[in-house]
Write a protein that holds these residues in place. Structure first.
Motif, PDB file in Angstrom:
ATOM      1  N   LEU A   1       0.822  -1.199   0.000  1.00  0.00           N
ATOM      2  CA  LEU A   1       0.000   0.000   0.000  1.00  0.00           C
ATOM      3  C   LEU A   1       0.868   1.266   0.000  1.00  0.00           C
ATOM      4  O   LEU A   1       0.543   2.250  -0.674  1.00  0.00           O
ATOM      5  CB  LEU A   1      -0.926  -0.003   1.220  1.00  0.00           C
ATOM      6  CG  LEU A   1      -1.851   1.214   1.351  1.00  0.00           C
ATOM      7  CD1 LEU A   1      -2.793   1.290   0.149  1.00  0.00           C
ATOM      8  CD2 LEU A   1      -2.636   1.152   2.666  1.00  0.00           C
TER       9      LEU A   1
ATOM     10  N   SER B   1       0.682   3.971  -2.888  1.00  0.00           N
ATOM     11  CA  SER B   1       0.326   5.341  -2.531  1.00  0.00           C
ATOM     12  C   SER B   1       1.411   6.326  -2.985  1.00  0.00           C
ATOM     13  O   SER B   1       1.108   7.432  -3.462  1.00  0.00           O
ATOM     14  CB  SER B   1       0.112   5.460  -1.017  1.00  0.00           C
ATOM     15  OG  SER B   1      -0.936   4.606  -0.608  1.00  0.00           O
TER      16      SER B   1
ATOM     17  N   SER C   1       0.947  -6.155  -6.356  1.00  0.00           N
ATOM     18  CA  SER C   1       0.284  -6.351  -5.069  1.00  0.00           C
ATOM     19  C   SER C   1      -0.816  -7.413  -5.169  1.00  0.00           C
ATOM     20  O   SER C   1      -1.045  -8.218  -4.245  1.00  0.00           O
ATOM     21  CB  SER C   1      -0.324  -5.030  -4.586  1.00  0.00           C
ATOM     22  OG  SER C   1       0.692  -4.063  -4.415  1.00  0.00           O
TER      23      SER C   1
END
Length: 783
Positions: free
Chosen positions: A40, A44, A86
């Motif tokens: 994450l 981000s 991911s």
């Protein structure tokens, strides 16, 4: 500019990186959640970099907009790749999914980052066009050459063995080497750009370069783990991905120095920027040699491996061949660029040379070029007696054209005049604009220079059309021929003569042609006359002394002779005494003339014999010299040197300026009078203070100026009678000058004047022509 816009996002990015890495590596979370936090954070960071690049691009233009758009496209692809990565890790339980679709997203970053870097580095005040493209191409080639050479070095030493051991397929093999190659390329390009970029973009480029280096570091760790067959990548190794994208966002948010800073007092502070043209010499050499150093390193490595019996694999040979090919292309581009630069330099030098030697308005030669060609022509004249003439032109009433029609019309008139001058002379003649409305023409082809001068004046008399207004102008022209009026030593001397003749023409009514001569009206040629006279006085050649008798009026007996200076120049011939005496006074050489005449007169008078054995000799001397140091010694020395009786020397005091010290002059006369020398006031009645001098200076004679020896019975006669009466009462002898007729002689005698001088009794001439038979020593060299 304040650093706050950079420091704030940079601090946020650093805090975010440390927070994500610390949380993922702390062990407080389970394996899946640690992996989730790590992925994450990377996603981000990539999304933040993409949005920051695209949003800030909207506020900029040009290169600042382009590099953000390119970089945003690269980070967007990388973020998509991170999302796919991911997904594989979190939901398909693939710890290191490689090769996979995520690699396609990741590898878009270097593809778009390269043009972004080039666009950022190109945002500087340098010459555009082909030169900028060539410089960018050379920079990319340098990067590829360095990357290829470094890759060969790392491949041959360690990377090759690792990749070959871990790659299961050819595709996996290609993907595995793509990361270090692209990362190394971007790193090298950043280094090259930092060395060459302008200071205005260096902060952005530095932050962006560090971010790409962080991404490259983590890419290298990833490639090594994949090649080594590792089953996972620790969160700490992913810190480069997070930090790299965060720094890309910081670079996009960093403003440029578009506006100079100002102080509190309003003073502008200009940033100190360094451009390519200001690079230091060792930096330029570093740029030139940069691609050759790693290539040389690969050559040394290959030689060592061959000496050790190790064979090169096909991949190494292919890459090294590509590197050498790129090096050849780079050299060819550099040679072409240098050839273009040399052509431009040659053109610039030609333009500068033309501008330095030509007039910008008329395209004629300027004074510098004209002077150079005149010097050369004068040298040929001195060596080979080649004919040489100069015309000097000045447009009459040119100012009136400017005043009436404006300076634009005046400039057009000068260009039209230049065109007509070109058409009036021969092709080999040199025309120059040497002043505002002054022109000079150098004529070297022989023939009568008056012919082209007449053509020029005829051409200029034709009306000129100045945008509908008809204007007629004329020119005053001065003409001088080298060698016709004495030697010409310098080009300046020749130009002065031509200029003097031109101004003499203006005084005669303008629109005329005047040929130079030394005795131009109003003493125009006196500057040349001064040089010639100075040369003559240095060696004494050309100067002579003539004598004119002074007689007793009642019987015509010669009682004295006046010594008069005469000058005959080798080229000019006899020069008027009034002119060269005035010139000698102007240039301060009258003392030399006076001393020359004094010495010659004393020598000649000492040789008088027979009927002239006791007559006196009169010598002119400037009254201003009386009382000056050395004058009395000079007079005494001349008398004693030739054995002349002092009483036979009479100095006539000439006055061309007020005496600075009348009492000092009187004292000098008294001292020389005690020595035996006698004195007379010359041209009496015309001086600045004749009666005061007659009263203060104890003279023996007064020479009445010729303007009073007029037998008209009017005022002149009354003044003459008064002067004779005053002088008789003072015991001063009066000599009347300028007697030419019997009537004048009779009138002067009737007024009481005992002695006279003038053409009535003979002209001035050489001593052997003036003296009667037996008046000179037979053994004297004067006979």
């Amino acid at each position: 500019m304040s650093r706050r816009p950079v420091s704030v996002p940079l601090a946020v990015a650093v805090a975010g990186v440390f927070g994500a890495v610390g949380l993922g590596s702390s062990g407080l979370l389970g394996p899946w959640w640690s992996l989730f936090v790590d992925d994450l954070a990377q996603f981000s960071a990539g999304l933040a970099a993409t949005l920051t690049c695209w949003l800030t691009a909207r506020r900029h233009t040009g290169a600042q907009r382009r590099w953000r758009l390119w970089m945003g496209a690269g980070t967007c692809g990388w973020t998509i790749g991170q999302f796919i990565w991911s997904w594989y890790q979190l939901f398909r339980d693939d710890a290191l999914p490689s090769p996979s679709l995520a690699d396609a997203g990741y590898l878009t970053l270097p593809v778009f980052a390269l043009p972004a870097l080039i666009a950022l580095a190109a945002d500087r005040p340098v010459e555009g066009g082909p030169r900028r493209l060539a410089a960018q191409l050379v920079m990319v080639l340098d990067g590829l050459i360095v990357v290829g050479a470094l890759f060969v070095l790392t491949w041959a030493t360690s990377l090759g063995a690792v990749v070959r051991a871990g790659a299961a397929t050819q595709f996996a093999y290609t993907v595995a080497i793509a990361y270090p190659v692209t990362d190394l390329l971007l790193t090298v390009i950043v280094i090259l750009l930092l060395a060459r970029s302008a200071a205005v973009n260096r902060r952005q480029l530095s932050i962006l370069g560090v971010g790409l280096f962080c991404l490259s570091f983590s890419d290298s760790v990833f490639a090594y783990l994949v090649a080594a067959g590792a089953d996972h990548m620790p969160p700490l190794a992913d810190a480069g991905f997070i930090a790299g994208q965060a720094l890309v966002a910081v670079a996009a948010a960093t403003p440029t120095r578009e506006t100079p800073a100002t102080t509190a007092t309003g003073k502008t502070l200009q940033p100190r920027e360094s451009t390519d043209g200001e690079a230091r010499p060792h930096h330029r050499w570093a740029h030139l040699l940069l691609p050759y150093v790693p290539v040389a390193g690969t050559g040394v490595l290959f030689m060592i491996q061959l000496a050790q019996g190790r064979r090169l694999d096909g991949f190494e040979i292919a890459v090294e061949t590509a590197v050498i090919s790129l090096l050849i292309i780079r050299q060819a581009v550099t040679l072409v660029e240098n050839a273009v630069l040399l052509d431009r330099l040659s053109d610039s030098q030609a333009r500068l040379s033309h501008q330095a030697f030509h007039d910008g308005l008329t395209e004629l030669s300027n004074r510098v070029l004209f002077q150079d060609r005149l010097d050369h022509a004068l040298a040929l004249h001195h060596r080979d007696a080649r004919p040489l003439a100069v015309l000097f032109l000045d447009l009459d009433d040119f100012k009136a054209v400017n005043d009436r029609y404006g300076h634009h019309a005046g400039d057009r008139l000068l260009r039209l005049v230049a065109d007509r001058l070109r058409g009036a002379v021969r092709e080999g003649d040199t025309i120059a604009r040497v002043g505002g409305d002054e022109f000079a023409v150098l004529l070297e082809g022989g023939g009568d220079p008056g012919v082209p001068a007449d053509r020029i004046m005829a051409a200029l008399r034709e009306p000129f059309d100045l945008d509908g207004a008809t204007v007629t102008v004329a020119a005053s022209v001065g003409l001088v021929e080298a060698g016709t009026h004495g030697p010409v030593h310098t080009a300046d001397m020749l130009l002065r003569r031509a200029d003097a003749a031109m101004y003499a023409g203006k005084r005669q009514g303008k629109g005329t042609l005047v040929r130079y001569r030394v005795d131009l009206p109003d003493g125009t040629g006196s500057s040349d006359l001064a040089e010639m006279l100075a040369d003559t006085l240095r060696d004494g050649r050309g100067l002579d002394v003539h004598y004119q008798p002074i007689v007793r009026l009642n019987d015509g007996t010669v009682v004295a002779v006046e010594a008069l200076a005469r000058w005959t120049h080798p080229s000019l011939g006899p020069v008027s005494a009034d002119m060269f005496i005035a010139t000698a006074e102007e240039i301060g050489l009258i003392r030399l003339v006076d001393d020359f005449v004094l010495d010659r007169a004393c020598r000649d008078a000492a040789a008088f014999r027979g009927p002239w054995a006791s007559i006196a000799v009169h010598v002119n001397t400037s009254a201003a010299r009386l009382g000056r140091p050395g004058h009395e010694e000079t007079v005494r020395a001349a008398v004693l040197r030739h054995g002349l009786t002092p009483h036979r020397l009479l100095l006539e005091l000439t006055e061309t300026a007020p005496l600075p010290d009348l009492s000092a002059a009187a004292g000098a006369v008294r001292r020389l009078g005690r020595f035996g020398v006698r004195f007379a006031l010359d041209d009496f009645g015309t001086g600045y203070n004749a009666l005061a001098q007659l009263h203060a200076i104890p003279v023996d004679e007064v020479k009445l100026d010729r303007s009073f020896t007029v037998a008209d019975g009017g005022r002149s006669e009354a003044i003459c009678r008064s002067i004779v009466s005053i002088c008789t009462g003072m015991g001063v002898t009066v000599v009347a000058e300028g007697i030419e007729t019997d009537r004048q002689e009779a009138a002067m005698a009737a007024l009481g004047c005992r002695y006279g001088q003038g053409h009535r009794y003979g002209l001035a001439g050489p001593l052997h022509e003036v003296a009667p038979p037996g008046a000179l020593d037979p053994e004297s060299t004067l006979v």
